[in-house]
Structures are given as C-alpha cells and as structure tokens.
Design an enzyme around this catalytic site. Structure first.
Site, short mmCIF file in Angstrom:
data_model
loop_
_atom_site.label_atom_id
_atom_site.label_comp_id
_atom_site.label_asym_id
_atom_site.label_seq_id
_atom_site.Cartn_x
_atom_site.Cartn_y
_atom_site.Cartn_z
N SER A 84 0.77 -1.11 0.08
CA SER A 84 -0.06 -0.03 -0.06
C SER A 84 0.57 1.31 -0.28
O SER A 84 -0.22 2.79 0.28
CB SER A 84 -0.47 -0.17 1.32
N THR A 187 -2.55 3.49 3.90
CA THR A 187 -1.75 4.11 3.61
C THR A 187 -0.75 4.69 5.02
O THR A 187 -0.50 4.56 6.16
CB THR A 187 -2.40 5.05 4.08
N THR A 205 1.46 7.08 -0.71
CA THR A 205 0.30 5.43 0.01
C THR A 205 0.51 5.14 -1.62
O THR A 205 1.05 6.36 -2.94
CB THR A 205 -0.68 5.84 -0.07
N ARG A 215 -6.97 8.21 -10.14
CA ARG A 215 -7.53 8.66 -9.22
C ARG A 215 -6.85 9.16 -8.11
O ARG A 215 -5.06 8.29 -8.43
CB ARG A 215 -8.39 7.53 -9.04
N VAL A 216 -6.65 10.34 -7.87
CA VAL A 216 -6.17 10.49 -6.64
C VAL A 216 -6.84 10.02 -5.28
O VAL A 216 -8.14 11.02 -5.58
CB VAL A 216 -5.71 12.10 -6.94
N GLY A 217 -6.66 9.84 -4.37
CA GLY A 217 -6.94 9.96 -2.49
C GLY A 217 -7.01 11.27 -1.75
O GLY A 217 -6.19 11.96 -2.23
N THR A 238 -5.96 7.01 7.19
CA THR A 238 -5.62 6.06 6.45
C THR A 238 -6.73 5.70 6.47
O THR A 238 -7.95 6.21 6.58
CB THR A 238 -4.86 4.95 7.15
N GLY A 239 -7.05 4.91 5.34
CA GLY A 239 -8.20 3.70 4.80
C GLY A 239 -8.94 4.57 3.56
O GLY A 239 -8.24 5.06 2.99
N GLY A 241 -9.69 6.84 0.99
CA GLY A 241 -9.21 8.35 0.45
C GLY A 241 -10.91 9.20 0.46
O GLY A 241 -11.04 10.54 0.90
N1 GLY Z 1 -5.64 6.37 2.06
C1 GLY Z 1 -4.75 6.59 0.90
C2 GLY Z 1 -6.13 6.67 -0.33
O1 GLY Z 1 -7.07 6.52 -0.16
O2 GLY Z 1 -5.30 6.40 -1.72
#
Ligand code: GLY
Length: 339
Positions: A84, A187, A205, A215-217, A238-239, A241
């Site tokens: 990750s 992350t 991450t 895609r960007v988190g 974290t988790g 996004g």
């Molecule tokens: N928290 C990382 C993501 O969703 O990309």
C-alpha cells in the site's frame, strides 16, 4: 543521511522492544509525553513502527524534523512487501502503480505534494522538493515525474503502454473497479513533535488497489490525508480516501484539537461526524492518528482493530485504537504484517 533500525537500536535510548504480543489499547486520553522524551512520533499501522524508529534515528543523528519525516517514510516506501506504500504497492486498474504523497512543515506552514506519480522510488522526497524548491504546493502525473527526475530522485522503469492497452480492453468488457476496503489499501501518515515544540508530518501511499488510472486519494491533499498547524498539532488519515477528502478529515481533527479536544477524542469525533453524514454510515473505512503541541496523542478508526505506532526516546510500540463502529478490521489491519 541513511538511518535504519540497527542504528536506532544502537543509539542508547531506553527502547522498550515491543512485538505484536505487546500491542495494547491506548489509554483513554494518553498522557502527554514529557518534553525530555521528545521527539514524539506517531504513525499509522504496525508498519509505522520501523518508520518511526528510522525517523527518530535521523533526528537523533542531527537531522531536522523534516529529515525525520522523509527518512521514516522511506522505510515503507522501500519495502517491496508493503502493498500500500511505494512502488511495491498494488497497481491501478491499468496495471500501473501510481503514488501519492505530501509533507508539511509546521514552521512557516509550508507544504508540498505529488499525486499520480509513476516510477519514482520515494514520492515523499518528491513532495519535500516541491515544498522546498518550487513556488508550488502540488505537482501531478508526468509533470511531477519529470520534476522528480530533474531533482535526481531514484526511479524505476515504468512502461505503461502495454498496461494501458490491457486496461482499455478490460474497461470495454465492463470490468468493475473492486470496492476499496482496508484489505486493498492503506497508507503511512507520520507525525512528529520535536523537542523544540515544532511539528512536521508526511503521508505516502499507492492508494486504492485497482483504482481507475488517474484517481487521486486523500493522501496528497493538504487538510485531507495530512494537516499540520504548528500552534495546535497534526493529524493524518488512512483508509478510503474518498471518505476523508469530502470532509477535509485531517484539518477537522486539528481544528477540534484547537477547540480543546484531546487528540484521541478529536479523531473519534471526526469519524462520528463523517459517519453521520455519509450514506455508508460506519462502513466508511477511515482511521486517523493525531498528536498535539502538549505531547498528547491518539487515534481512532471507523472500525475496531486499527493499529498505530508511537515512538519516543524511551519507547516504541504499536497501540490499538478505539473503533467507533462494531465492525472489526482484523487482528493486524490493512494488508500488512507487523514487523
Ligand atoms: N488513503 C489512501 C487512499 O485512499 O488513496
């Protein structure tokens, strides 16, 4: 400066060695770490512990807090077994690993960030250089990659042509993106309170495994995956996004600490607020870590089982955060093994 676990262990600090057996639930409202024990380093997941230890070693060897953030986050970024963070992370739907990272310096309220970055070994270093060497805060995609290469950062070949073709085929067959859970992404967010009272943090991450290309988190978004206010404290996420970005999650944790909440209570309250608004309710799959200027720290997850790492001069350990909901994400959390 290269620092590692071996160096940390030889620094003469009174480290309490902690393995999985010593994982403990954080005391409600953990007491402040005494100033003499600073720096205090708090990060997400069990794989945060070796990162914290590398960060501490970098600082004790004379590095700045930002050196600590950068050297610490290098550890999971280099770990090929970490699915990750870094180039060992899970690829997107086109079979390409795209990385996101950001860094913040409390002094000067400075920030740097990169997103959808391909082929660069240390996205956190690219983020730091954006902050320190450009007038910008965020660079994305090919521009970020070209900048990182110009800065002399290490890279790996990343030929995307074949992967892109395969992705187009798969899309044509209407292959669905797998829903994200703690199992296919997490992350590292790493926060440091220094002995001088300053605060810095970083986040890195590979994001949601199987995500759509581009895609960007939350992780590279200042205020979402990370926020530092030198007068108050810092928070990182974290988790999933998407469930952090729509609520400016880390910014909100810091603002609640500004209003007097203990870091742990601030993390819990933000999760409650998100869950209240979000159609997914407690299924939002997000967790936060936080520390404040007084040396207090805490964390919380939308589900039970989220673990985070806490390190200072005297101790380095993995703690279990309280969960707001009943769901349990498993004994370790994420897709990582404790180190
Ligand atoms: N928290 C990382 C993501 O969703 O990309």
């Amino acid at each position: 400066m290269k620092t590692g676990r071996r160096q940390f262990l030889s620094l003469g600090t009174s480290l309490v060695a902690c393995g999985t057996s010593s994982i403990s639930r954080a005391a409600e409202g953990a007491p402040a770490v005494p100033g003499t024990d600073l720096p205090l380093i708090v990060s997400t997941w069990p794989f945060g512990r070796p990162a914290n230890e590398a960060a501490l070693a970098a600082i004790l060897a004379g590095g700045s807090l930002l050196d600590g953030v950068e050297q610490g986050i290098h550890v999971p970024e280099l770990d090929a077994g970490n699915k990750s963070v870094g180039l060992g992370g899970l690829p997107n739907d086109a079979g390409v690993v795209q990385l996101d990272a950001c860094i913040m310096s409390g002094p000067g309220h400075r920030a740097g960030s990169v997103a959808a970055l391909e082929g660069i070994v240390h996205p956190i270093s690219a983020a730091r250089r954006v902050m320190e060497k450009t007038p910008h805060v965020m660079l994305v995609g090919e521009g970020a990659r070209m900048f990182a290469l110009e800065q002399g950062l290490a890279s790996r070949p990343n030929d995307t042509a074949a992967a892109y073709e395969a992705w187009r085929k798969k899309r044509a067959e209407k292959a669905a993106v797998k829903p994200a859970t703690e199992k296919n992404h997490d992350t590292i967010a790493l926060l440091i309170l220094g002995a001088d009272g300053n605060i810095c943090g970083g986040c890195s991450t590979s994001g949601w495994g199987g995500k759509l290309p581009g895609r960007v988190g939350d992780s590279p978004i200042i205020g979402s995956g990370l926020y530092v206010d030198n007068e108050v404290g810092a928070a990182g996420a974290t988790g999933l996004g998407e469930n952090v970005m729509r609520y400016c999650g880390s910014f909100l944790v810091v603002e609640l600490m500004r209003q007097g909440l203990h870091p742990q209570e601030a993390c819990l309250e933000v999760i409650r607020r998100i869950a209240k608004k979000d159609p997914k309710g407690m299924g939002i799959s997000v967790s936060f870590v936080a520390l404040d200027k007084q040396g207090r720290y805490g964390a919380a997850g939308s589900a039970a089982g989220f673990q985070y790492a806490v390190t200072n001069r005297k101790t380095s350990t993995v703690l279990k955060a309280p969960g707001v909901g009943n769901r349990d994400i498993g004994p370790v959390g994420g897709n990582q093994s404790p180190k």
